[in-house]
Design a protein around this motif. Structure first.
Motif, PDB file in Angstrom:
ATOM      1  N   PHE A  16       0.855  -1.479   0.498  1.00 19.12           N
ATOM      2  CA  PHE A  16       0.208   0.259  -0.176  1.00 19.12           C
ATOM      3  C   PHE A  16       0.736   1.436   0.023  1.00 19.12           C
ATOM      4  O   PHE A  16       1.055   2.472  -0.239  1.00 19.12           O
ATOM      5  N   GLU A 103      -9.222   2.422   4.616  1.00 14.02           N
ATOM      6  CA  GLU A 103      -8.237   3.490   5.225  1.00 14.02           C
ATOM      7  C   GLU A 103      -7.233   4.354   4.410  1.00 14.02           C
ATOM      8  O   GLU A 103      -7.446   5.341   4.879  1.00 14.02           O
ATOM      9  N   MET A 104      -7.102   4.545   3.127  1.00 15.30           N
ATOM     10  CA  MET A 104      -6.594   4.896   2.530  1.00 15.30           C
ATOM     11  C   MET A 104      -6.749   5.722   1.808  1.00 15.30           C
ATOM     12  O   MET A 104      -6.702   6.962   0.927  1.00 15.30           O
ATOM     13  N   GLY A 105      -8.538   5.815   1.755  1.00 15.79           N
ATOM     14  CA  GLY A 105      -9.244   6.914   0.708  1.00 15.79           C
ATOM     15  C   GLY A 105     -10.454   6.276  -0.438  1.00 15.79           C
ATOM     16  O   GLY A 105     -11.048   6.710  -0.664  1.00 15.79           O
ATOM     17  N   PHE A 106      -9.827   4.330  -0.597  1.00 12.44           N
ATOM     18  CA  PHE A 106     -10.328   3.682  -1.345  1.00 12.44           C
ATOM     19  C   PHE A 106     -10.976   2.929  -0.872  1.00 12.44           C
ATOM     20  O   PHE A 106     -11.150   3.073  -0.111  1.00 12.44           O
ATOM     21  N   GLY A 107     -11.933   2.534  -2.506  1.00 13.87           N
ATOM     22  CA  GLY A 107     -12.698   0.938  -1.996  1.00 13.87           C
ATOM     23  C   GLY A 107     -14.182   1.622  -1.727  1.00 13.87           C
ATOM     24  O   GLY A 107     -14.967   0.890  -1.100  1.00 13.87           O
ATOM     25  N   ALA A 108     -14.567   2.512  -2.869  1.00 10.55           N
ATOM     26  CA  ALA A 108     -15.686   3.076  -2.536  1.00 10.55           C
ATOM     27  C   ALA A 108     -16.950   2.167  -3.774  1.00 10.55           C
ATOM     28  O   ALA A 108     -18.177   2.263  -4.028  1.00 10.55           O
TER      29      ALA A 108
END
Lengths: 148, 125
Positions: A16, A103-108
């Motif tokens: 990551f 947490e990283m801001g992805f995965g939407a």
């Protein structure tokens, strides 16, 4: 414009910290080659989303990029869990992201829909417990500047 | 509007890019979700966010984002600042919350880089 370039980049799943590194590199190379800005942006988004996907879900993967005077072709091939339901994965908002990814801001659940939006031609094949293979082609000639 | 004027409006400090504060911007995108930034933000816009990880800089670079404004008083870790410096993306920090930051810029003429998403934004099967 006399464009010609070909290269492959290995990506380690789960790394990551490095997420996006290769995409930024590829964008720089293509910029130096003289790929027009609007197209460069679409290529960069498609590569970036693919890289994030490999880091997020796969064990390892390769992004292969080939530039000709007419097209930019991107192949993103990974060894990993594969996608059980491709139709669902292509739907905006659908995601199987872990907390680490979010947490990283992805995965939407916007990754594959966004890749489709940026590509003139898109193909996906996947086999559960084997991996996923994306093919993205972006035209350099008679480009669709209004896209994205 | 220049980044100088924006710093004034937001009582912001400059974390990266002191030499680029004459840069002009007209539009912005606010989000704490990079997936949505990637899907909707336009080139040349400001990115307003509360995220501070290096991915905000890489994402901004991929999208040709003009500058990043960290809201809610966030100060990015060194790794993020170094990357912003390297990729020449100015970064400001304001103590206003995201809503206030967006509202104050809007009142002063900065517009959203998209007003709303289109009905064709989503790929539905």
């Amino acid at each position: 414009m006399n464009l010609s370039y070909e290269n492959s980049f290995e990506i380690q799943g789960g790394n990551f910290k490095k997420a996006g590194d290769i995409s930024v590199q590829i964008k720089k190379v293509l910029q130096n080659l003289g790929v027009p800005r609007a197209i460069l942006r679409r290529v960069a988004i498609a590569v970036y989303e693919s890289e994030i996907n490999i880091i997020s879900y796969a064990n390892k993967g390769i992004i292969h990029i080939q530039v000709s005077p007419e097209t930019v072709s991107i192949e993103a091939e990974d060894e990993g869990p594969g996608i059980e339901n491709i139709e669902l994965a292509m739907r905006a908002g659908y995601s199987t992201a872990t907390d680490k990814i979010r947490e990283m801001g992805f995965g939407a659940g916007m990754g594959i829909p966004n890749i489709i939006n940026c590509s003139d031609t898109f193909n996906i094949t996947s086999e559960v417990n084997k991996g996923t293979h994306l093919t993205m082609i972006i035209q350099l000639t008679n480009n669709q500047e209004e896209k994205n | 509007m220049t980044l100088f004027e924006i710093m004034d409006i937001l009582d912001a400090k400059c974390l990266v890019g002191r030499k680029q504060l004459n840069m002009e911007v007209e539009t912005a995108f606010s989000a704490d979700l990079l997936s949505d930034v990637l899907a909707f933000a336009k080139a040349g816009s400001l990115l307003l966010t509360g995220l501070t990880n290096p991915q905000i800089v890489r994402t901004a670079s991929i999208l040709d984002i003009a500058a990043i404004i960290l809201v809610r008083g966030k100060i990015a870790p060194d790794e993020t600042l170094r990357m912003a410096d390297e990729l020449e993306i100015p970064m400001l920090s304001t103590r206003y919350i995201l809503f206030e930051t967006s509202g104050r810029l809007f009142m002063n003429g900065i517009k959203g880089c998209v007003e709303r998403v289109g009905s064709d934004t989503y790929v539905t099967l």
